[in-house]
Design a protein around this motif. Structure first.
Motif, PDB file in Angstrom:
ATOM      1  N   UNK A   1       0.833  -1.196   0.000  1.00  0.00           N
ATOM      2  CA  UNK A   1       0.000   0.000   0.000  1.00  0.00           C
ATOM      3  C   UNK A   1       0.874   1.255   0.000  1.00  0.00           C
ATOM      4  N   UNK A   2       1.942   1.172   0.754  1.00  0.00           N
ATOM      5  CA  UNK A   2       2.868   2.300   0.805  1.00  0.00           C
ATOM      6  C   UNK A   2       3.467   2.581  -0.579  1.00  0.00           C
ATOM      7  N   UNK A   3       3.943   1.536  -1.220  1.00  0.00           N
ATOM      8  CA  UNK A   3       4.550   1.702  -2.545  1.00  0.00           C
ATOM      9  C   UNK A   3       3.509   2.206  -3.553  1.00  0.00           C
ATOM     10  N   UNK A   4       2.311   1.650  -3.468  1.00  0.00           N
ATOM     11  CA  UNK A   4       1.251   2.109  -4.365  1.00  0.00           C
ATOM     12  C   UNK A   4       0.965   3.590  -4.157  1.00  0.00           C
ATOM     13  N   UNK A   5       0.992   3.985  -2.891  1.00  0.00           N
ATOM     14  CA  UNK A   5       0.779   5.396  -2.575  1.00  0.00           C
ATOM     15  C   UNK A   5       1.816   6.285  -3.248  1.00  0.00           C
ATOM     16  N   UNK A   6       3.050   5.789  -3.292  1.00  0.00           N
ATOM     17  CA  UNK A   6       4.116   6.557  -3.945  1.00  0.00           C
ATOM     18  C   UNK A   6       3.818   6.717  -5.435  1.00  0.00           C
ATOM     19  N   UNK A   7       3.414   5.613  -6.049  1.00  0.00           N
ATOM     20  CA  UNK A   7       3.119   5.655  -7.476  1.00  0.00           C
ATOM     21  C   UNK A   7       1.951   6.589  -7.761  1.00  0.00           C
ATOM     22  N   UNK A   8       0.973   6.564  -6.865  1.00  0.00           N
ATOM     23  CA  UNK A   8      -0.194   7.415  -7.071  1.00  0.00           C
ATOM     24  C   UNK A   8       0.187   8.879  -6.916  1.00  0.00           C
ATOM     25  N   UNK A   9       1.036   9.172  -5.935  1.00  0.00           N
ATOM     26  CA  UNK A   9       1.471  10.558  -5.766  1.00  0.00           C
ATOM     27  C   UNK A   9       2.293  11.026  -6.967  1.00  0.00           C
ATOM     28  N   UNK A  10       2.995  10.099  -7.579  1.00  0.00           N
ATOM     29  CA  UNK A  10       3.782  10.441  -8.766  1.00  0.00           C
ATOM     30  C   UNK A  10       2.929  10.395 -10.031  1.00  0.00           C
ATOM     31  N   UNK A  11       1.668   9.981  -9.818  1.00  0.00           N
ATOM     32  CA  UNK A  11       0.698   9.895 -10.916  1.00  0.00           C
ATOM     33  C   UNK A  11       1.152   8.967 -12.031  1.00  0.00           C
ATOM     34  N   UNK A  12       1.702   7.848 -11.621  1.00  0.00           N
ATOM     35  CA  UNK A  12       2.115   6.851 -12.602  1.00  0.00           C
ATOM     36  C   UNK A  12       1.093   5.722 -12.620  1.00  0.00           C
ATOM     37  N   UNK A  13       0.524   5.441 -13.784  1.00  0.00           N
ATOM     38  CA  UNK A  13      -0.415   4.323 -13.865  1.00  0.00           C
ATOM     39  C   UNK A  13       0.324   3.012 -13.620  1.00  0.00           C
ATOM     40  N   UNK A  14      -0.262   2.180 -12.775  1.00  0.00           N
ATOM     41  CA  UNK A  14       0.458   0.947 -12.443  1.00  0.00           C
ATOM     42  C   UNK A  14      -0.489  -0.218 -12.325  1.00  0.00           C
ATOM     43  N   UNK A  15       0.100  -1.398 -12.314  1.00  0.00           N
ATOM     44  CA  UNK A  15      -0.658  -2.584 -11.938  1.00  0.00           C
ATOM     45  C   UNK A  15       0.161  -3.346 -10.903  1.00  0.00           C
ATOM     46  N   UNK A  16      -0.578  -4.082 -10.107  1.00  0.00           N
ATOM     47  CA  UNK A  16       0.084  -4.849  -9.050  1.00  0.00           C
ATOM     48  C   UNK A  16      -0.068  -6.324  -9.351  1.00  0.00           C
TER      49      UNK A  16
END
Length: 411
Positions: A307-322
RNA sequence: GGAGAGAUGCCAGAGCGGUCGAAUGGGCCGGUCUCGAAAACCGGUGUGCGGGCAACUGUACCGAGGGUUCGAAUCCCUCUCUCUCCGCCA
């Protein structure tokens, strides 16, 4: 390293688990472990018995000498002396068996957790979450290796000149961006209560064994022969090894560390078209989070780290998949791994930017990292680690376009 | 790089070659006392491996590895690390 006790008590479960990760020879290796172990115990038993006898006899000799019975002492002394030769033989045998056992155990990877799907390759990974919208680029969009030239922020040629391929030079805004990302990742972790660690970026041999890079990743690490030091492939190595041979008390838990380090990987034999630009480097920067927790907490913590890492990606506005990695795609040491991938529209493929793993007791067993409760109960702890989003290296290509999948167990 | 000193349990620190897994003090845990606490007093306080359902028990471990000896924390050798002094220091 798997616990011997677990292999002994739950042989079938271990084999089934290893099969899930497509590990060859699981059954025969386990059988070898068990037979070596039973020989080991037999030998130790004989040795202990013999030692007990020698100890008792030696004590008796002391008493005899004191009471002046020198000749009785003498004959006893001779008998103990001859026992000692047998002791030597048992000791040698025991040491040999222990080494053998150790070597066998080194070859057995961790057992995947229940939830980990069976599978051989990245296609069998399960996407557990997707976030953001993949951008569409204009027709004349350029890949990053063109853009960095255009803006003069990363220079590969200069790196070649002073070091070699795979050692880029960051310049101007490129260097600043790098530093900003490192700070961002560190600060985000600190806000969640992590302790920042700045470890050495070289480690000794014992540390390499502690976290499992040695013996199997030997050729992938840079090695300073003069001083017998390895350049770290990830901060996981020094930061986890802080806890090698450590017995933590209740007050020491949980351990929640974060550290920025440069990382060095030889990446021998992995160069090719799909590792162009920043996709794979010999030196790169990484912020790593490391957790050491009680066994019953480790899967909650794994989720928290994701969740922490996802939060980083979201703050950087990078679309991601887990992705939940399947047995065959997981690293050697891991019991369960989630990868975060960001879609690169320019390269038209998903790129691995983070990998978060629970090693359960696999590393702790090798490290002898244990916890002693107030009640005096001693048990191995669980270790976990994860990368806070790659800064300049991407490790995974599009599974469909990338026939040879090379994974390591670092991240 | 040279010279010297050292490395013992959670910490400090003792330890004639036999009865030392290790004195003593501190810490910590439990108890007595107290309305409660402090003080005082009493007791407890290692890890690995083997055996045992367990109580318990055998064995190994005093920086690491070898050696001497019937017997090593104690003697010898090698290595590692720490401290002090000198030198060097991109």
């Amino acid at each position: 390293m798997l616990q011997l006790q677990v292999i002994r008590d739950q042989q079938q479960k271990v084999i089934t688990g290893l099969n899930k990760r497509n590990f060859k020879d699981a059954e025969s290796l386990i059988n070898q472990v068990l037979s070596t172990d039973s020989q080991r115990r037999l030998t130790q038993n004989s040795l202990d018995l013999l030692n007990a006898k020698s100890n008792a006899d030696s004590k008796k000799i002391g008493e005899l000498m004191k009471s002046g019975k020198a000749d009785e002492a003498k004959s006893l002394r001779e008998s103990v002396s001859s026992d000692k030769e047998k002791t030597k033989a048992f000791e040698t045998e025991l040491a040999k068996l222990e080494t053998e056992l150790q070597q066998l155990l080194y070859r057995i990877p961790n057992i995947p957790a229940e939830r980990v799907p069976a599978g051989k390759s990245p296609e069998d990974n399960i996407t557990t979450k997707e976030w953001g919208k993949v951008p569409t680029l204009s027709a004349d969009a350029q890949p990053h290796w063109e853009l960095i030239k255009k803006y003069n922020i990363i220079d590969f040629e200069l790196g070649v000149k002073i070091a070699g391929a795979g050692f880029p030079v960051y310049k101007g805004k490129g260097a600043r961006l790098q530093r900003a990302l490192i700070n961002f990742f560190l600060d985000e972790a600190l806000a969640l209560g992590y302790t920042e660690i700045q470890p050495p970026i070289v480690v000794n041999e014992a540390s390499g064994y502690g976290t499992g890079q040695l013996p199997d990743k030997e050729g992938q690490m840079y090695y300073a022969t003069e001083d017998k030091l390895y350049l770290i492939p990830t901060a996981e190595v020094p930061i986890t090894n802080l806890y090698r041979d450590v017995l933590l008390g209740d007050d020491d838990l949980p351990v929640k560390n974060v550290g920025y380090t440069p990382c060095f990987r030889r990446e021998a034999g992995s160069w090719g078209a799909h590792v162009r630009g920043l996709n794979r480097l010999h030196q790169f920067d990484k912020v790593e989070i490391v957790r050491i927790v009680r066994p019953e907490e480790s899967y909650d913590v794994l989720e928290e780290m994701c969740t922490h890492v996802q939060g980083l990606l979201e703050k950087l506005e990078l679309p991601y998949r887990r992705l939940l990695l399947c047995g065959g795609d997981m690293g050697f040491n891991s019991a369960m791994t989630f990868d975060m991938e960001v879609y690169s529209a320019a390269q038209q493929r998903w790129l691995e930017v983070s990998s978060v793993s629970n090693f359960e007791t696999y590393q702790a067993n090798r490290l002898k990292l244990r916890h002693k409760s107030k009640e005096g109960k001693v048990q191995l702890l669980h270790t976990l680690n994860g990368r806070c989003v790659s800064i300049t290296t991407y490790r995974r290509g599009n599974p469909r376009k990338q026939p040879v999948k090379r994974r390591n167990n670092y991240s």
